[in-house]
Design a protein around this motif. Structure first.
Motif, PDB file in Angstrom:
ATOM      1  N   LEU A 242      16.147   2.622   5.856  1.00  0.00           N
ATOM      2  CA  LEU A 242      15.841   3.486   6.995  1.00  0.00           C
ATOM      3  C   LEU A 242      15.679   2.637   8.250  1.00  0.00           C
ATOM      4  CD1 LEU A 242      15.344   5.326   4.604  1.00  0.00           C
ATOM      5  CD2 LEU A 242      13.120   5.935   5.546  1.00  0.00           C
ATOM      6  N   PHE A 243      16.098   3.175   9.365  1.00  0.00           N
ATOM      7  CA  PHE A 243      15.854   2.444  10.613  1.00  0.00           C
ATOM      8  C   PHE A 243      15.649   3.413  11.773  1.00  0.00           C
ATOM      9  CE2 PHE A 243      19.872   2.566  13.163  1.00  0.00           C
ATOM     10  CZ  PHE A 243      20.708   3.192  12.247  1.00  0.00           C
ATOM     11  N   ARG A 244      15.114   2.874  12.852  1.00  0.00           N
ATOM     12  CA  ARG A 244      14.981   3.655  14.083  1.00  0.00           C
ATOM     13  C   ARG A 244      15.475   2.821  15.255  1.00  0.00           C
ATOM     14  NH1 ARG A 244       9.601   6.328  14.840  1.00  0.00           N
ATOM     15  NH2 ARG A 244      10.649   8.162  13.991  1.00  0.00           N
ATOM     16  N   PHE A 245      16.326   3.449  16.075  1.00  0.00           N
ATOM     17  CA  PHE A 245      16.835   2.761  17.264  1.00  0.00           C
ATOM     18  C   PHE A 245      15.716   2.570  18.276  1.00  0.00           C
ATOM     19  CE2 PHE A 245      20.787   4.828  15.760  1.00  0.00           C
ATOM     20  CZ  PHE A 245      21.648   3.737  15.797  1.00  0.00           C
ATOM     21  N   PRO A 246      15.585   1.366  18.837  1.00  0.00           N
ATOM     22  CA  PRO A 246      14.658   1.206  19.965  1.00  0.00           C
ATOM     23  C   PRO A 246      15.046   2.185  21.078  1.00  0.00           C
ATOM     24  CG  PRO A 246      15.299  -0.939  19.127  1.00  0.00           C
ATOM     25  CD  PRO A 246      16.160   0.079  18.416  1.00  0.00           C
ATOM     26  N   GLY A 247      14.084   2.983  21.505  1.00  0.00           N
ATOM     27  CA  GLY A 247      14.351   3.992  22.538  1.00  0.00           C
ATOM     28  C   GLY A 247      14.959   5.274  21.980  1.00  0.00           C
ATOM     29  N   GLY A 248      15.164   5.341  20.663  1.00  0.00           N
ATOM     30  CA  GLY A 248      15.791   6.522  20.053  1.00  0.00           C
ATOM     31  C   GLY A 248      17.302   6.368  20.028  1.00  0.00           C
TER      32      GLY A 248
ATOM     33  N   GLU B 246       0.807  -1.220   0.000  1.00  0.00           N
ATOM     34  CA  GLU B 246       0.000   0.000   0.000  1.00  0.00           C
ATOM     35  C   GLU B 246       0.841   1.272   0.000  1.00  0.00           C
ATOM     36  OE1 GLU B 246      -3.155  -0.636   2.907  1.00  0.00           O
ATOM     37  OE2 GLU B 246      -3.953  -2.270   1.652  1.00  0.00           O
ATOM     38  N   GLY B 247       2.103   1.120  -0.332  1.00  0.00           N
ATOM     39  CA  GLY B 247       2.943   2.295  -0.603  1.00  0.00           C
ATOM     40  C   GLY B 247       3.598   2.927   0.606  1.00  0.00           C
ATOM     41  N   HIS B 248       3.485   2.291   1.775  1.00  0.00           N
ATOM     42  CA  HIS B 248       4.146   2.850   2.958  1.00  0.00           C
ATOM     43  C   HIS B 248       5.621   2.482   2.935  1.00  0.00           C
ATOM     44  CE1 HIS B 248       0.122   3.639   4.406  1.00  0.00           C
ATOM     45  NE2 HIS B 248      -0.190   2.388   4.177  1.00  0.00           N
ATOM     46  N   THR B 249       6.405   3.231   3.699  1.00  0.00           N
ATOM     47  CA  THR B 249       7.828   2.916   3.819  1.00  0.00           C
ATOM     48  C   THR B 249       8.009   1.926   4.962  1.00  0.00           C
ATOM     49  OG1 THR B 249       8.477   5.076   2.993  1.00  0.00           O
ATOM     50  CG2 THR B 249      10.108   3.882   4.303  1.00  0.00           C
ATOM     51  N   ILE B 250       8.784   0.883   4.697  1.00  0.00           N
ATOM     52  CA  ILE B 250       9.086  -0.059   5.775  1.00  0.00           C
ATOM     53  C   ILE B 250      10.545   0.138   6.173  1.00  0.00           C
ATOM     54  CG2 ILE B 250       9.743  -2.080   4.355  1.00  0.00           C
ATOM     55  CD1 ILE B 250       7.917  -3.731   6.340  1.00  0.00           C
ATOM     56  N   GLY B 251      10.772   0.284   7.480  1.00  0.00           N
ATOM     57  CA  GLY B 251      12.127   0.451   7.988  1.00  0.00           C
ATOM     58  C   GLY B 251      12.349  -0.544   9.119  1.00  0.00           C
ATOM     59  N   ILE B 252      13.595  -0.631   9.582  1.00  0.00           N
ATOM     60  CA  ILE B 252      13.938  -1.609  10.620  1.00  0.00           C
ATOM     61  C   ILE B 252      13.916  -0.953  12.000  1.00  0.00           C
ATOM     62  CG2 ILE B 252      15.699  -3.249  11.411  1.00  0.00           C
ATOM     63  CD1 ILE B 252      14.654  -3.817   8.553  1.00  0.00           C
ATOM     64  N   HIS B 253      13.324  -1.651  12.971  1.00  0.00           N
ATOM     65  CA  HIS B 253      13.394  -1.196  14.354  1.00  0.00           C
ATOM     66  C   HIS B 253      14.389  -2.092  15.090  1.00  0.00           C
ATOM     67  CE1 HIS B 253      12.173   1.196  17.661  1.00  0.00           C
ATOM     68  NE2 HIS B 253      11.405   0.307  18.253  1.00  0.00           N
ATOM     69  N   CYS B 254      14.111  -3.387  15.122  1.00  0.00           N
ATOM     70  CA  CYS B 254      15.021  -4.358  15.735  1.00  0.00           C
ATOM     71  C   CYS B 254      14.465  -5.745  15.454  1.00  0.00           C
ATOM     72  CB  CYS B 254      15.104  -4.140  17.253  1.00  0.00           C
ATOM     73  SG  CYS B 254      13.482  -4.205  18.044  1.00  0.00           S
ATOM     74  N   ASP B 255      15.160  -6.752  15.887  1.00  0.00           N
ATOM     75  CA  ASP B 255      14.592  -8.091  15.699  1.00  0.00           C
ATOM     76  C   ASP B 255      13.837  -8.528  16.948  1.00  0.00           C
ATOM     77  OD1 ASP B 255      14.536 -10.232  13.628  1.00  0.00           O
ATOM     78  OD2 ASP B 255      15.088 -11.412  15.399  1.00  0.00           O
ATOM     79  N   VAL B 256      14.452  -8.299  18.093  1.00  0.00           N
ATOM     80  CA  VAL B 256      13.775  -8.561  19.374  1.00  0.00           C
ATOM     81  C   VAL B 256      13.947  -7.318  20.240  1.00  0.00           C
ATOM     82  CG1 VAL B 256      13.725  -9.990  21.447  1.00  0.00           C
ATOM     83  CG2 VAL B 256      14.211 -11.053  19.231  1.00  0.00           C
ATOM     84  N   HIS B 257      12.820  -6.802  20.756  1.00  0.00           N
ATOM     85  CA  HIS B 257      12.841  -5.516  21.467  1.00  0.00           C
ATOM     86  C   HIS B 257      13.321  -5.718  22.899  1.00  0.00           C
ATOM     87  CE1 HIS B 257      11.703  -1.388  22.249  1.00  0.00           C
ATOM     88  NE2 HIS B 257      11.175  -1.262  21.053  1.00  0.00           N
ATOM     89  N   ASP B 258      14.638  -5.918  23.051  1.00  0.00           N
ATOM     90  CA  ASP B 258      15.188  -6.093  24.391  1.00  0.00           C
ATOM     91  C   ASP B 258      16.415  -5.191  24.527  1.00  0.00           C
ATOM     92  OD1 ASP B 258      15.355  -8.123  26.904  1.00  0.00           O
ATOM     93  OD2 ASP B 258      17.366  -7.593  26.190  1.00  0.00           O
ATOM     94  N   TYR B 259      16.236  -4.095  25.276  1.00  0.00           N
ATOM     95  CA  TYR B 259      17.287  -3.072  25.351  1.00  0.00           C
ATOM     96  C   TYR B 259      18.623  -3.632  25.829  1.00  0.00           C
ATOM     97  CZ  TYR B 259      13.607   0.468  24.786  1.00  0.00           C
ATOM     98  OH  TYR B 259      12.589   1.223  24.314  1.00  0.00           O
ATOM     99  N   ASN B 260      18.592  -4.479  26.848  1.00  0.00           N
ATOM    100  CA  ASN B 260      19.846  -4.940  27.447  1.00  0.00           C
ATOM    101  C   ASN B 260      20.695  -5.749  26.473  1.00  0.00           C
ATOM    102  OD1 ASN B 260      19.521  -3.661  29.943  1.00  0.00           O
ATOM    103  ND2 ASN B 260      18.059  -5.248  30.577  1.00  0.00           N
ATOM    104  N   SER B 261      20.077  -6.688  25.768  1.00  0.00           N
ATOM    105  CA  SER B 261      20.891  -7.479  24.841  1.00  0.00           C
ATOM    106  C   SER B 261      21.235  -6.677  23.583  1.00  0.00           C
ATOM    107  CB  SER B 261      20.186  -8.792  24.484  1.00  0.00           C
ATOM    108  OG  SER B 261      18.956  -8.522  23.861  1.00  0.00           O
ATOM    109  N   LEU B 262      20.300  -5.816  23.132  1.00  0.00           N
ATOM    110  CA  LEU B 262      20.564  -4.984  21.956  1.00  0.00           C
ATOM    111  C   LEU B 262      21.807  -4.131  22.131  1.00  0.00           C
ATOM    112  CD1 LEU B 262      17.235  -3.291  20.790  1.00  0.00           C
ATOM    113  CD2 LEU B 262      18.837  -4.560  19.357  1.00  0.00           C
ATOM    114  N   TYR B 263      21.832  -3.428  23.253  1.00  0.00           N
ATOM    115  CA  TYR B 263      22.867  -2.418  23.450  1.00  0.00           C
ATOM    116  C   TYR B 263      24.051  -2.908  24.289  1.00  0.00           C
ATOM    117  CZ  TYR B 263      19.409   0.763  21.438  1.00  0.00           C
ATOM    118  OH  TYR B 263      18.520   1.369  20.602  1.00  0.00           O
ATOM    119  N   ALA B 264      24.233  -4.242  24.348  1.00  0.00           N
ATOM    120  CA  ALA B 264      25.373  -4.781  25.099  1.00  0.00           C
ATOM    121  C   ALA B 264      26.685  -4.379  24.418  1.00  0.00           C
ATOM    122  CB  ALA B 264      25.257  -6.302  25.199  1.00  0.00           C
ATOM    123  N   SER B 265      26.683  -4.349  23.080  1.00  0.00           N
ATOM    124  CA  SER B 265      27.899  -3.979  22.331  1.00  0.00           C
ATOM    125  C   SER B 265      27.504  -3.625  20.899  1.00  0.00           C
ATOM    126  CB  SER B 265      28.881  -5.158  22.299  1.00  0.00           C
ATOM    127  OG  SER B 265      28.305  -6.203  21.538  1.00  0.00           O
TER     128      SER B 265
END
Ligand code: ZN
Length: 479
Positions: A377-383, A333-352
């Motif tokens: 395009l992507f967006r960081f979980p939590g900014g 339907e013409g929207h833009t799809i971007g990446i947020h994350c695969d699993v929304h878990d701050y601790n493991s995401l931002y470990a390194s």
């Protein structure tokens, strides 16, 4: 507009009669054009593509055109079908109707001449309409717009003639100015009428902005926006149109104000600003994080589709695998799809940096496999900067930019991830945080049920904005 409701039936009958006459004329002209087109085609069969035509086109276009003409000739030779003739006839009609881009705003000072409109003693509606219209035109011209009046002086011109003139002149907008009258003299304020049944024209947004800005400029009572398909000037015009009733002559206090130049100046300011906002909308990028979800995302997509609005969805890989059809629908339907994350878990995401990149790649691959889109395009979980990534955020940003990805933060938010908010509160948050900026990246979450429930009101709350999807060309908003 005195006695409008009482006269409506009689006037409508007359209008239908006029409309039928116009339709008969239209059909006759169409028939003549089709006969003409058939004659032209016969002539074309006998001659080659003319040199004159060839010089107008570029070489590439010309080749294509020659091929088309050849094809047409052989098709004609084969079957000479009447269908083809009708199609070409329609094309000729279309060419004859091709007009330059509309630029003129028609301002219609209601009534005029022998038709004074409503009145209280010597105070005539037509005169107040005229004075406001002159000021509106002055302001619009100062903004650089071209203006035409539906009546130049105090002459009497029928409503239908005013509209037909605007239609004939291929006007950009049609705005009619009137005063109101009601038996209950306590009634006061501003109302704006538009034809909501004609969805080919953006009448509602024009009416909404003119109403909103005029109320803002005057401090008058914000009565209502009224959708009505039977008013002549808003119903029979072919461009976006509305009719504003700027006050009640039947209300002593409002009448007194309307008789002052200062108040008319405020009204004109509001009308001109509404028109300007309509023609030069601000931009809003609606962005939805954390989806797709089965229920809410589908609801949101339904509303966006109905309004023909495109947005941006920063999705979670885990949920794309769970709801692949919804992810496909987002893209279809013409929207833009971007990446947020695969699993929304701050601790493991931002470990390194490595843990962030590993999660991102998993989500990226899922989106590619399910939708075929190579997301940029992507967006960081939590900014991009948050409580969980303080030590590593700069390194992660650098790594992601080196890989050619662009991240978007936001500068306004529904705050729908913060706490349980009612749909009304979510809309209020969006309005409060956008601060009237010219360019807004709005954060929302399509997993949140109330966000889907709030969406219609949210879109209605921002008539001065044009909604667009983010693309690689959109300048990022970053913290
Ligand atoms: Zn999130």
């Amino acid at each position: 507009m005195y006695g409008r409701r009482a006269w409506r039936r009689e006037r409508r009958r007359k209008e239908i009669r006029r409309y039928m006459q116009a339709a008969i004329w239209g059909v006759s002209i169409l028939c003549i054009l089709i006969v003409f087109a058939v004659m032209m085609l016969k002539a074309m069969e006998a001659t080659e593509v003319s040199a004159a035509e060839a010089t107008v086109e570029t070489a590439a276009e010309n080749k294509q055109k020659e091929a088309t003409v050849q094809q047409k000739k052989s098709t004609l030779a084969e079957e000479n079908s009447s269908q083809e003739k009708v199609a070409t006839g329609a094309l000729l009609v279309q060419q004859a109707a091709a007009k330059p881009e509309p630029t003129t705003i028609v301002i219609d000072p209601g009534h005029g001449g022998m038709d004074g409109g409503c009145n209280v003693g010597e105070i005539l509606e037509k005169d107040i309409n005229r004075m406001i219209a002159d000021k509106v035109a002055e302001k619009l011209e100062a903004m650089g717009y071209e203006v035409m009046f539906a009546r130049e002086g105090d002459e009497y011109i029928e409503k239908l003639e005013r509209v037909e003139n605007a239609n004939k002149n291929n006007a950009l907008l049609y705005v009619s100015i009137h005063q109101n009258f009601y038996e209950d003299s306590s009634v006061e304020g501003i109302e704006t009428w538009y034809d909501g049944s004609d969805t080919t024209r953006d009448n509602e947004r024009l009416a909404q902005l003119i109403q909103q800005e005029t109320v803002k400029a005057t401090g008058a009572v914000d009565r209502e926006l009224i959708s009505d398909s039977e008013l002549c000037v808003t119903g029979k015009s072919t461009m976006p149109a509305c009719l504003i009733e700027t006050g009640f002559l039947s209300n002593a206090e409002e009448r007194k104000k309307l008789c002052t130049e200062e108040y008319r100046e405020q009204i004109a300011e509001g009308i001109a600003n509404g028109i300007d906002l309509y023609l030069n909308p601000k931009v809003m990028y609606l962005t939805f994080d954390d989806g797709p979800s089965e229920e809410s995302t589908e609801k949101i997509l339904d509303i966006l589709k109905e309004r023909n609005i495109q947005a941006t969805f920063f999705v979670i890989g885990e949920y794309v695998r769970k709801y692949p059809e919804t992810a496909k629908r987002i893209v279809a339907e013409g929207h833009t799809i971007g990446i947020h994350c695969d699993v929304h878990d701050y601790n493991s995401l931002y470990a390194s940096v490595d843990s962030y990149v590993a999660d991102f790649e998993k989500a990226y691959d899922t989106v590619y496999e399910v939708t075929g889109v190579e997301a940029k395009l992507f967006r960081f979980p939590g900014g991009s900067v948050n409580d969980f990534n303080k030590g590593v955020c700069e390194d992660i940003i650098e790594e992601m930019e080196n890989r050619g990805f662009i991240y978007y933060d936001w500068n306004a938010s529904l705050e729908d991830a913060v706490e349980d908010c009612t749909p009304e509160k979510l809309v209020q948050n969006a309005v409060d945080t956008s601060l009237g900026r010219a360019r807004v990246v709005m954060l929302a979450h399509d997993r949140v049920e109330n966000t889907a429930y709030a969406l219609e009101d949210l879109l209605d709350a921002f008539p001065e904005y044009e909604m667009r999807p983010l693309t690689v060309a959109s300048k990022p908003v970053q913290f």
